[in-house]
Design an enzyme around this catalytic site. Sequence first.
Site: not given
Length: 211
Positions: A8, A46, A48, A81, A106, A151
């Site tokens: 990340d 990351d 999302h 984020h 992820k 993470c």
Amino acid sequence: MHALILVDIQNDFLPTGALPVPEGDGVVPVANALLPAFDLVVATQDWHPAAHGSFAANHPGRVPGEMIELAGLPQMLWPVHCVQETPGAAFAPGLDTTRITHVVRKGTDAGIDSYSGFFDNGQRQATGLKALLRAHGVTAVYLLGLATDYCVKFTALDARRLGFGTYLIVDGCRGVDLHHGDVARALADLQAQGVTLLNSADVLAGVSAGE
Ligand code: VGL
Ligand code: ZN
């Protein structure tokens, strides 16, 4: 085969980002120095959807730092984020992305968070990272990135649990440390679970010694 896992290293986790990790930009030169020593380099992101359940903004009346329940699990609420395809989700400037051989994303399911690069927080869905490493005959993984107490920690714990030799490059990680001591506790937990803590200079010395 040994793999380097960059966890990340994304704009939103830099000091100017939406979920700033103090000194988060300090991991970039460490990553760049280590990249040439590995043939397999996996970068996690990351990633999302805007409707993600870990965002305080998606829960009226809630603010970042509060705990809720998500997918039946305790969930920390975060600022918005690393929304898919936005600049905040992109790799940090200066990171030598030309040496990244695989990208694993992820946190793509709005209904559950995913701190680990291997599985969501309920260990329900795999990201494909385990299969990728196994397919390449990887026996040991070296990890660095952001954030030490979220993470990086959960990715390293899963790697160890899955049976990989697991090495955490401490000078290549920075943590959130929302509650003072979180980073120190994360490192102690990792060590107790069989993760080896070392520094980038140790890795580079080992490589030049032909290990
Ligand atoms: C992370 C909090 C929320 C991390 C990701 O990359 O450590 N932390 N999402
Ligand atoms: Zn996240």
